[in-house]
Scaffold this active site. Structure first.
Site, PDB file in Angstrom:
ATOM      1  N   HIS A  13       0.866  -1.198   0.000  1.00  0.00           N
ATOM      2  CA  HIS A  13       0.000   0.000   0.000  1.00  0.00           C
ATOM      3  C   HIS A  13       0.890   1.231   0.000  1.00  0.00           C
ATOM      4  CE1 HIS A  13      -3.858   2.132   1.443  1.00  0.00           C
ATOM      5  NE2 HIS A  13      -2.964   3.084   1.201  1.00  0.00           N
ATOM      6  N   HIS A  15       1.554   5.397  -1.626  1.00  0.00           N
ATOM      7  CA  HIS A  15       1.206   6.593  -2.408  1.00  0.00           C
ATOM      8  C   HIS A  15       2.489   7.173  -2.983  1.00  0.00           C
ATOM      9  CE1 HIS A  15      -2.935   6.744  -0.831  1.00  0.00           C
ATOM     10  NE2 HIS A  15      -2.378   6.208   0.243  1.00  0.00           N
ATOM     11  N   ARG A  17       2.314   9.571  -5.623  1.00  0.00           N
ATOM     12  CA  ARG A  17       2.020  10.882  -6.234  1.00  0.00           C
ATOM     13  C   ARG A  17       2.477  10.895  -7.693  1.00  0.00           C
ATOM     14  NH1 ARG A  17      -1.105  10.899  -1.894  1.00  0.00           N
ATOM     15  NH2 ARG A  17      -0.240  11.906  -0.062  1.00  0.00           N
ATOM     16  N   ASN A  41      -5.106   7.475  -5.980  1.00  0.00           N
ATOM     17  CA  ASN A  41      -5.786   8.734  -5.620  1.00  0.00           C
ATOM     18  C   ASN A  41      -4.976   9.957  -6.045  1.00  0.00           C
ATOM     19  OD1 ASN A  41      -3.863   8.186  -3.587  1.00  0.00           O
ATOM     20  ND2 ASN A  41      -5.009   9.327  -2.036  1.00  0.00           N
ATOM     21  N   LYS A  98      -9.453   0.195  -5.904  1.00  0.00           N
ATOM     22  CA  LYS A  98      -9.497   0.843  -4.593  1.00  0.00           C
ATOM     23  C   LYS A  98     -10.835   1.520  -4.358  1.00  0.00           C
ATOM     24  CE  LYS A  98      -7.786   2.310  -0.675  1.00  0.00           C
ATOM     25  NZ  LYS A  98      -6.693   3.209  -0.363  1.00  0.00           N
ATOM     26  N   HIS A 135     -10.608   1.387   1.721  1.00  0.00           N
ATOM     27  CA  HIS A 135     -10.378   2.363   2.796  1.00  0.00           C
ATOM     28  C   HIS A 135     -11.596   2.234   3.712  1.00  0.00           C
ATOM     29  CE1 HIS A 135      -8.734   6.168   4.562  1.00  0.00           C
ATOM     30  NE2 HIS A 135      -9.921   6.086   5.119  1.00  0.00           N
ATOM     31  N   HIS A 173      -4.719  -0.648   5.719  1.00  0.00           N
ATOM     32  CA  HIS A 173      -4.260   0.042   6.939  1.00  0.00           C
ATOM     33  C   HIS A 173      -5.195  -0.187   8.128  1.00  0.00           C
ATOM     34  CE1 HIS A 173      -6.999   2.904   5.111  1.00  0.00           C
ATOM     35  NE2 HIS A 173      -6.115   3.350   4.250  1.00  0.00           N
ATOM     36  N   LEU A 218      -4.972   9.138   8.023  1.00  0.00           N
ATOM     37  CA  LEU A 218      -6.307   8.526   8.090  1.00  0.00           C
ATOM     38  C   LEU A 218      -6.216   7.089   7.610  1.00  0.00           C
ATOM     39  CD1 LEU A 218      -8.517  11.491   6.823  1.00  0.00           C
ATOM     40  CD2 LEU A 218      -8.525  10.456   9.110  1.00  0.00           C
ATOM     41  N   ALA A 262      -3.907  14.855   5.725  1.00  0.00           N
ATOM     42  CA  ALA A 262      -3.682  13.542   6.340  1.00  0.00           C
ATOM     43  C   ALA A 262      -2.643  12.783   5.524  1.00  0.00           C
ATOM     44  CB  ALA A 262      -4.983  12.762   6.377  1.00  0.00           C
TER      45      ALA A 262
HETATM   46  O1  DOR Z   1      -3.475   9.552   5.688  1.00  0.00           O
HETATM   47  C1  DOR Z   1      -3.802   9.231   4.557  1.00  0.00           C
HETATM   48  N1  DOR Z   1      -3.210   9.796   3.476  1.00  0.00           N
HETATM   49  N2  DOR Z   1      -4.779   8.341   4.386  1.00  0.00           N
HETATM   50  C2  DOR Z   1      -5.277   8.069   3.182  1.00  0.00           C
HETATM   51  O2  DOR Z   1      -6.169   7.275   3.102  1.00  0.00           O
HETATM   52  C3  DOR Z   1      -4.789   8.789   1.982  1.00  0.00           C
HETATM   53  C4  DOR Z   1      -3.441   9.276   2.180  1.00  0.00           C
HETATM   54  C5  DOR Z   1      -2.998  10.292   1.133  1.00  0.00           C
HETATM   55  O3  DOR Z   1      -3.186  10.035  -0.056  1.00  0.00           O
HETATM   56  O4  DOR Z   1      -2.436  11.335   1.514  1.00  0.00           O
HETATM   57 ZN    ZN Z   2      -3.367   5.054   1.622  1.00  0.00          ZN
END
Ligand code: DOR
Ligand code: ZN
Length: 343
Positions: A13, A15, A17, A41, A98, A135, A173, A218, A262
């Site tokens: 899992h 991210h 970017r 995302n 997702k 999520h 998570h 989160l 978050a």
């Molecule tokens: O804390 C988080 N950040 N939780 C998520 O589900 C998304 C992530 C983000 O893309 O920044």
């Molecule tokens: Zn995530």
């Protein structure tokens, strides 16, 4: 044991970017992990297979020379996702879809408002064996933010797992005792990923001597009893639990703000932080399977063959890292990591 040789791990899992942010963070993951399940995302979200494959190309192009790292791509589920896109995703080798409840987290506004609306998509995913990555938080403002995972499981996830008995599902998570217990008791095909912060920090870390925006993610950190339950699951050897850092970089200015984003950046210690937590729990012997086998087996991927050596020797963490034309504050900034990668 001051050194540890692991099979090269997978981050289930992550991210990454895009653009300059991708270029800034990718090497941290590629140095440690053979593969990562990359979250969709982005802005705009990765809702088509064409967008996912193009994103995969940008990731490969941003890799340091000689890096051996494979992005495992995912699709962002919306109420309008057509069955044809899901079938194309499976055919193209995407590893999952997702589900973001709309409004639950960063860039989730294009997500799902009513879970009933995606039942046709879940039917197709069950048919073609394309995993659903969840999520797991309700967005109901009447539900306390610390209860959102437990309430999601009771109201939505348990019925969904029963209604689609062959659908493979990852509770991403996992942060609570209720989440861990749900996965343990669930039918085959249900698993959970575990982050380093939910293993090692409780919600006290949000308020230690002042407000700590870099501990905000989160689902939010929970009470100590929940951290202990998540740690127990991680070190149990149960193949339903596997490594997923949820490393989620945001610029320092976006975190240190009146309304901070978050997300916790942990890819710089993406395996070291787990080694520290497993070591502290006397369970280093369980790390290899958690980090290198359980995720691969769940996703039906070949296990990695290379190795990664770690050494128990503290390494100081800088206060911040470069992040395009901004700065990025990593987990443990200004402190130290207890383990490091052995050259
Ligand atoms: O804390 C988080 N950040 N939780 C998520 O589900 C998304 C992530 C983000 O893309 O920044
Ligand atoms: Zn995530």
């Amino acid at each position: 044991m001051d050194t540890l040789t692991l099979t090269r791990p997978d981050d289930c899992h992550l991210h990454l970017r895009d653009g300059p942010a991708l270029a800034a963070v990718l090497a941290d993951s590629a140095r440690r992990f053979a593969r990562a399940v990359v979250m969709p995302n982005l802005r705009p979200p990765v809702t088509t297979v064409a967008a996912a494959l193009a994103y995969g190309e940008r990731i490969r192009a941003a890799l340091p020379t000689g890096a051996d790292f494979t992005p495992l791509l995912t699709l962002y589920l919306t109420e309008a996702t057509p069955a044809s896109e899901l079938r194309a995703a499976k055919a193209a080798g995407l590893v999952g879809v997702k589900l973001y409840p709309a409004g639950a987290t960063t860039h989730s506004d294009a997500g799902v408002h009513r879970l009933e609306a995606i039942h046709p998509q879940l039917d197709v995913m069950q048919d073609i064996d394309l995993p659903l990555l969840v999520h797991g938080e309700v967005t109901d403002p009447k539900v306390d933010v610390f209860d959102r995972e437990a309430v999601f499981i009771e109201r939505h996830l348990a019925p969904l797992v029963a209604r689609f008995p062959a659908l493979r599902v990852v509770l991403e998570h996992v942060t609570t005792r209720e989440g861990v217990e749900f996965v343990r008791a669930a039918r085959p095909g249900v698993a959970a990923s575990i982050t380093p912060q939910h293993l090692s920090l409780n919600r006290g870390a949000l308020f230690e001597g002042g407000l700590r925006p870099h501990h905000y993610c989160l689902p939010v950190l929970k009470r100590e009893e929940h951290r202990a339950a998540v740690l127990a699951a991680a070190i149990s050897g149960d193949p339903r639990f596997f490594l997923g850092t949820d490393s989620a970089p945001h610029a320092q200015t976006a975190k240190e703000s009146a309304c901070g984003c978050a997300g916790i950046y942990s890819a710089h210690g993406g395996i070291e932080l787990y080694a520290e937590a497993f070591d502290a729990a006397g369970a280093l012997d369980k790390l290899d399977a958690f980090a290198s086998r359980h995720g691969a087996d769940f996703y039906g991927l070949p296990r990695n063959t290379g190795t990664l050596r770690l050494r128990r020797e503290p390494v100081p963490e800088p206060d911040s890292l470069p992040f395009g034309d901004q700065r990025l504050v990593p987990l443990r900034a200004g402190g130290q990591l207890a383990w490091q990668i052995a050259a």
